[in-house]
Design a protein around this motif. Structure first.
Motif, short mmCIF file in Angstrom:
data_model
loop_
_atom_site.label_atom_id
_atom_site.label_comp_id
_atom_site.label_asym_id
_atom_site.label_seq_id
_atom_site.Cartn_x
_atom_site.Cartn_y
_atom_site.Cartn_z
N LEU A 49 -4.61 46.11 39.00
CA LEU A 49 -4.36 47.00 40.13
C LEU A 49 -5.31 48.21 40.13
N THR A 50 -5.72 48.65 38.95
CA THR A 50 -6.65 49.76 38.83
C THR A 50 -8.02 49.39 39.39
N VAL A 51 -8.49 48.20 39.07
CA VAL A 51 -9.78 47.75 39.61
C VAL A 51 -9.72 47.67 41.13
N LEU A 52 -8.63 47.13 41.66
CA LEU A 52 -8.46 47.09 43.11
C LEU A 52 -8.45 48.50 43.71
N SER A 53 -7.82 49.43 43.05
CA SER A 53 -7.76 50.81 43.54
C SER A 53 -9.12 51.48 43.55
N ILE A 54 -9.91 51.24 42.50
CA ILE A 54 -11.26 51.82 42.44
C ILE A 54 -12.08 51.30 43.62
N LEU A 55 -12.04 50.01 43.83
CA LEU A 55 -12.80 49.43 44.94
C LEU A 55 -12.32 49.97 46.29
N ARG A 56 -11.01 50.02 46.47
CA ARG A 56 -10.45 50.51 47.73
C ARG A 56 -10.86 51.96 47.97
N ASN A 57 -10.70 52.82 46.96
CA ASN A 57 -11.06 54.23 47.11
C ASN A 57 -12.53 54.42 47.42
N TYR A 58 -13.38 53.68 46.72
CA TYR A 58 -14.82 53.81 46.91
C TYR A 58 -15.22 53.38 48.33
N VAL A 59 -14.73 52.22 48.76
CA VAL A 59 -15.09 51.72 50.09
C VAL A 59 -14.60 52.67 51.18
N LEU A 60 -13.37 53.14 51.05
CA LEU A 60 -12.86 54.08 52.06
C LEU A 60 -13.65 55.38 52.08
N ARG A 61 -13.99 55.91 50.92
CA ARG A 61 -14.77 57.15 50.85
C ARG A 61 -16.13 56.97 51.50
N ARG A 62 -16.79 55.84 51.23
CA ARG A 62 -18.11 55.59 51.81
C ARG A 62 -18.00 55.42 53.33
N TYR A 63 -16.94 54.73 53.78
CA TYR A 63 -16.73 54.54 55.21
C TYR A 63 -16.58 55.89 55.91
N PHE A 64 -15.74 56.75 55.39
CA PHE A 64 -15.52 58.04 56.03
C PHE A 64 -16.74 58.95 55.92
N ASN A 65 -17.50 58.85 54.83
CA ASN A 65 -18.74 59.62 54.75
C ASN A 65 -19.73 59.16 55.80
N LYS A 66 -19.84 57.84 55.96
CA LYS A 66 -20.75 57.30 56.97
C LYS A 66 -20.31 57.71 58.37
N LYS A 67 -19.01 57.65 58.61
CA LYS A 67 -18.46 58.05 59.91
C LYS A 67 -18.74 59.53 60.17
N GLN A 68 -18.53 60.36 59.16
CA GLN A 68 -18.78 61.81 59.30
C GLN A 68 -20.25 62.07 59.55
N LYS A 69 -21.12 61.33 58.88
CA LYS A 69 -22.56 61.50 59.06
C LYS A 69 -22.96 61.17 60.49
N SER A 70 -22.39 60.09 61.04
CA SER A 70 -22.73 59.72 62.41
C SER A 70 -22.20 60.75 63.41
N ILE A 71 -21.05 61.33 63.13
CA ILE A 71 -20.50 62.38 64.00
C ILE A 71 -21.41 63.61 63.96
N ASN A 72 -21.82 64.00 62.76
CA ASN A 72 -22.70 65.17 62.61
C ASN A 72 -24.04 64.93 63.25
N THR A 73 -24.56 63.72 63.16
CA THR A 73 -25.85 63.39 63.74
C THR A 73 -25.79 63.42 65.26
N SER A 74 -24.70 62.95 65.83
CA SER A 74 -24.59 62.92 67.30
C SER A 74 -24.41 64.32 67.88
N LYS A 75 -23.95 65.27 67.09
CA LYS A 75 -23.76 66.64 67.56
C LYS A 75 -25.06 67.42 67.63
#
Length: 76
Positions: A49-75
């Motif tokens: 379950l820990t390995v699954l959590s690490i993967l889940r946390n990492y993917v979600l963090r990268r997704y939201f960073n990418k989303k935030q970057k695209s928001i900042n770029t469009s502004k």
């Protein structure tokens, strides 16, 4: 914005804390529920379950960073 390395480190720290809480909780809750307590199985389940959590946390963090970057770029 976080780098990939920072995202991974944040995920590791978060999940390490969760690992310690979970492994401790299993020793408390299993006997209360009448479930046999096997150290090896508890650790194996928690590691899985820990390995699954690490993967889940990492993917979600990268997704939201990418989303935030695209928001900042469009502004700009």
């Amino acid at each position: 914005m976080q780098t990939k390395k920072q995202s991974f480190i944040e995920s590791l720290v978060n999940v390490t804390i969760g690992f310690l809480i979970t492994i401790t909780s299993l020793y408390i809750i299993f006997p209360m529920l009448g479930i046999e307590n096997h150290s090896g199985k508890n650790i194996l389940i928690t590691i899985y379950l820990t390995v699954l959590s690490i993967l889940r946390n990492y993917v979600l963090r990268r997704y939201f960073n990418k989303k935030q970057k695209s928001i900042n770029t469009s502004k700009t």
